[in-house]
Design an enzyme around this catalytic site. Structure first.
Site, PDB file in Angstrom:
ATOM      1  N   ARG A  70       0.828  -1.205   0.000  1.00 40.03           N
ATOM      2  CA  ARG A  70       0.000   0.000   0.000  1.00 40.03           C
ATOM      3  C   ARG A  70       0.867   1.263   0.000  1.00 40.03           C
ATOM      4  NH1 ARG A  70      -2.396   1.457   3.946  1.00 40.03           N
ATOM      5  NH2 ARG A  70      -1.351   0.186   5.526  1.00 40.03           N
ATOM      6  N   LYS A 210      -8.656  -2.324   0.697  1.00 40.71           N
ATOM      7  CA  LYS A 210      -8.582  -1.479   1.887  1.00 40.71           C
ATOM      8  C   LYS A 210      -9.402  -0.198   1.739  1.00 40.71           C
ATOM      9  CE  LYS A 210      -6.176  -4.167   4.493  1.00 40.71           C
ATOM     10  NZ  LYS A 210      -6.859  -4.879   5.598  1.00 40.71           N
ATOM     11  N   HIS A 229     -10.867  -4.687  12.338  1.00 40.71           N
ATOM     12  CA  HIS A 229      -9.775  -5.302  11.592  1.00 40.71           C
ATOM     13  C   HIS A 229      -9.341  -6.531  12.383  1.00 40.71           C
ATOM     14  CE1 HIS A 229      -5.570  -4.818   9.574  1.00 40.71           C
ATOM     15  NE2 HIS A 229      -6.343  -5.650   8.907  1.00 40.71           N
ATOM     16  N   SER A 247       0.452  -7.361  12.006  1.00 36.74           N
ATOM     17  CA  SER A 247       1.252  -8.329  11.268  1.00 36.74           C
ATOM     18  C   SER A 247       2.321  -8.941  12.174  1.00 36.74           C
ATOM     19  CB  SER A 247       1.908  -7.643  10.070  1.00 36.74           C
ATOM     20  OG  SER A 247       2.718  -8.543   9.349  1.00 36.74           O
ATOM     21  N   LYS A 251      -2.295 -13.693  14.080  1.00 36.06           N
ATOM     22  CA  LYS A 251      -3.747 -13.578  13.905  1.00 36.06           C
ATOM     23  C   LYS A 251      -4.289 -14.652  12.961  1.00 36.06           C
ATOM     24  CE  LYS A 251      -5.120  -9.843  11.738  1.00 36.06           C
ATOM     25  NZ  LYS A 251      -5.793 -10.108  10.442  1.00 36.06           N
ATOM     26  N   THR A 252      -3.672 -14.802  11.808  1.00 37.33           N
ATOM     27  CA  THR A 252      -4.153 -15.784  10.835  1.00 37.33           C
ATOM     28  C   THR A 252      -3.900 -17.204  11.322  1.00 37.33           C
ATOM     29  OG1 THR A 252      -3.781 -14.252   9.003  1.00 37.33           O
ATOM     30  CG2 THR A 252      -3.942 -16.579   8.459  1.00 37.33           C
ATOM     31  N   ASP A 266      -9.979 -11.224   8.120  1.00 40.19           N
ATOM     32  CA  ASP A 266      -9.388  -9.882   8.129  1.00 40.19           C
ATOM     33  C   ASP A 266     -10.333  -8.745   8.527  1.00 40.19           C
ATOM     34  OD1 ASP A 266      -7.046  -8.342   7.736  1.00 40.19           O
ATOM     35  OD2 ASP A 266      -7.811  -7.638   5.826  1.00 40.19           O
ATOM     36  N   ARG A 332       1.554 -12.165  -2.055  1.00 42.28           N
ATOM     37  CA  ARG A 332       0.166 -12.331  -1.626  1.00 42.28           C
ATOM     38  C   ARG A 332      -0.574 -13.349  -2.483  1.00 42.28           C
ATOM     39  NH1 ARG A 332      -2.018  -9.500   3.011  1.00 42.28           N
ATOM     40  NH2 ARG A 332      -0.436  -7.939   3.525  1.00 42.28           N
TER      41      ARG A 332
END
Length: 541
Positions: A70, A210, A229, A247, A251-252, A266, A332
């Protein structure tokens, strides 16, 4: 060659009325317009236009060029009367003049003359009561596939799709900073009054995703719906858990549980009805991804319909190498949520029984698990703390504290206190417990101590989710005040008290006091917007 949708199909999709067509945006003379092409049709267009290549497993592999992430500094919001007093202006939400936006829009729409365009009419939000109809207009076929994958498809094609927001993304159109008032040739600009997002000068598809999240973060809290988020999953008894975390905090990994179904990975909303996913797809980092550590995500990198961004491959065999970061560490995969077997197909479930805030404390002083009071939950939610370690970014030689408001600062449009208040109200209304879980270092800071064993962290998460940890006595941490359990199944008791794991106890005290000071310094920017009760739970430096 794939063709445009026929006139009869266009009518079938409810677009006979020109009010729904592209001229309303100022796009008056495109070449061909492809409406809502499906995945195989978009594959054909991507190949025909040389926008990407097929892997040996049938993925589309694309290169985003200069921008592999981004362009956060190039994002701005139009300052206009309808939203001016709602937006939390500052370094994150930079303002942009409306007259400059309109002038740039006119030139950008003229840029579409004679060009083929791709349109996807989709939704954001799995709850029909709160879903947002959006339209995404692209010049790249693979960007159209990304939008179709990441958002929720319009299944009622016999009804007109009247978008409430439109995202127009033309990477080949660059701004002139001197003329247009942008920071660089790249721009991500949104005007809430015109319900329009303009993106140019970057091929990184995550800007579209986003931007939609930012819109939801503006709209939903004004309807008393919490936007988050986070990832979310649900157990066999309907017990929902949500996982906040920046990050590198897990979390994932931790929300992917074979004994629980995934709601989403997400972006979610929390209404009086349910927790609901905003998206229809996942956008996962795949650098160094392995079948052993992340089997579900790994399988998607071998599936038709997945888009792989900046992944290195052999040009002859078309075999991908997920360990190769020569283009970027931010490789990604974009894939439909249905590519994951253990999901909630409706994209929504009940209310959270547990809220888990993940942090990777590289200073090694936060407890590995602690229960938070509602006020502490709001404090840590506003703080959004984790720590970067040496080697993660250029120039970082020792642990560096990172605070990202609401665990998603770049996308939070309103005052952070709005989101924190909603969190507190929802927790109280639905009797949700909140936990702080530190997946970072124990026994000392990064370079001295060791990373918390994943087996211990998983045991803590299991104890939270099965309710057993809630029955355990807690003792307040002397500096951070959070409730530290005296025991946890499958975790040594000494691990639960971070000071006990340090050989040099005085060094621990100094490090903990310093981190508390950093928390308090960061929190000064929010103090005016929160209650005295929340301010009172700040760490004791």
């Amino acid at each position: 060659m794939a063709s445009t949708r026929t006139e009869s199909t266009t009518k079938h999709l409810g677009r006979k009325n020109t009010a729904f067509e592209l001229d309303q945006y100022g796009i008056v003379a495109p070449a061909r317009v492809y409406w809502n092409l499906n995945t195989p049709e978009l594959y054909e267009e991507i190949a025909r236009r040389n926008e990407g290549v097929l892997s040996d497993h049938g993925n589309i592999i694309v290169d985003t060029g200069e921008h592999t992430g981004r362009a956060a500094k190039d994002k701005a919001i139009v300052r206009e009367p309808g939203s001016e007093d709602k937006v939390f202006w500052g370094d994150v939400n930079k303002d942009f003049p409306q007259d400059k936006f309109n002038a740039l829009k006119d030139r950008m729409m003229a840029h579409a003359t004679g060009r083929d365009l791709f349109v996807q009419d989709t939704f954001v939000g799995a709850d029909p009561n709160y879903r947002l109809p959006i339209r995404v207009i692209n010049e790249l076929a693979w960007h159209s596939l990304f939008a179709r994958t990441m958002f929720i498809s319009n299944t009622k094609e016999t009804q007109p799709h009247k978008p409430e927001f439109t995202i127009i993304n033309f990477p080949s159109f660059q701004a002139d900073p001197q003329r247009d008032g942008t920071r660089s040739p790249t721009f991500i600009l949104m005007d809430f009054s015109q319900r329009l997002v303009l993106i140019g000068g970057t091929s990184y598809a995550g800007e579209t995703k986003k931007s939609a999240f930012t819109i939801m973060n503006y709209l939903l809290p004004q309807r008393d719906v919490m936007s988050m988020h986070c990832s979310a999953n649900v157990g066999a008894e309907g017990d929902v858990a949500i996982f906040f975390g920046l990050s590198g905090t897990g979390k994932t990994t931790l929300s992917a549980d074979p004994e629980r179904r995934l709601i989403g990975d997400d972006e979610h909303g929390w209404s009086d009805n349910s927790v609901f996913n905003f998206e229809g797809g996942c956008y996962a980092k795949v650098i160094k991804l392995s079948a052993e550590a992340e089997p579900d995500i790994y399988r998607t990198t071998r599936m038709f319909g997945t888009i792989l961004e900046n992944v290195v491959y052999d040009p002859v065999t078309r075999q991908i190498d997920l360990d190769d970061a020569r283009k970027t560490e931010n490789t990604r995969a974009s894939y439909p949520l249905t590519s994951i077997a253990n999901i909630v197909p409706e994209g929504r479930a009940g209310h959270p029984r547990n809220i888990i805030m993940l942090t990777a404390d590289a200073f090694g002083v936060l407890p590995p698990v602690a229960r938070l009071s509602p006020e502490q939950a709001m404090y840590h939610f506003l703080s959004g703390y984790t720590a970067k370690v040496a080697g993660t970014e250029k120039g970082i030689k020792e642990p560096e504290a990172t605070f990202s408001t609401c665990f998603g600062a770049p996308f939070m449009v309103l005052h952070p206190g709005v989101y924190a208040d909603l969190l507190g109200k929802q927790m109280a209304k639905h009797n949700a417990a909140c936990w702080l879980v530190n997946t970072g270092w124990s026994g000392g800071p990064y370079g001295v101590g060791q990373r918390m064993k994943i087996s211990y962290t998983r045991a803590m998460i299991r104890a939270i989710l099965n309710g057993s940890l809630a029955e355990v006595e807690t003792r307040p941490d002397p500096i951070f005040g959070v409730g530290v359990p005296v025991s946890c199944p499958e975790v040594p008791n000494e691990v639960l008290q971070p000071r006990n794991t340090w050989e040099d106890k005085d060094a621990y005290d100094r490090q903990a006091t310093d981190l508390a000071r950093r928390f308090n310094e960061n929190f000064k920017k929010y103090e005016a917007g929160v209650s005295e009760a929340v301010r009172a739970v700040a760490p004791k430096a």
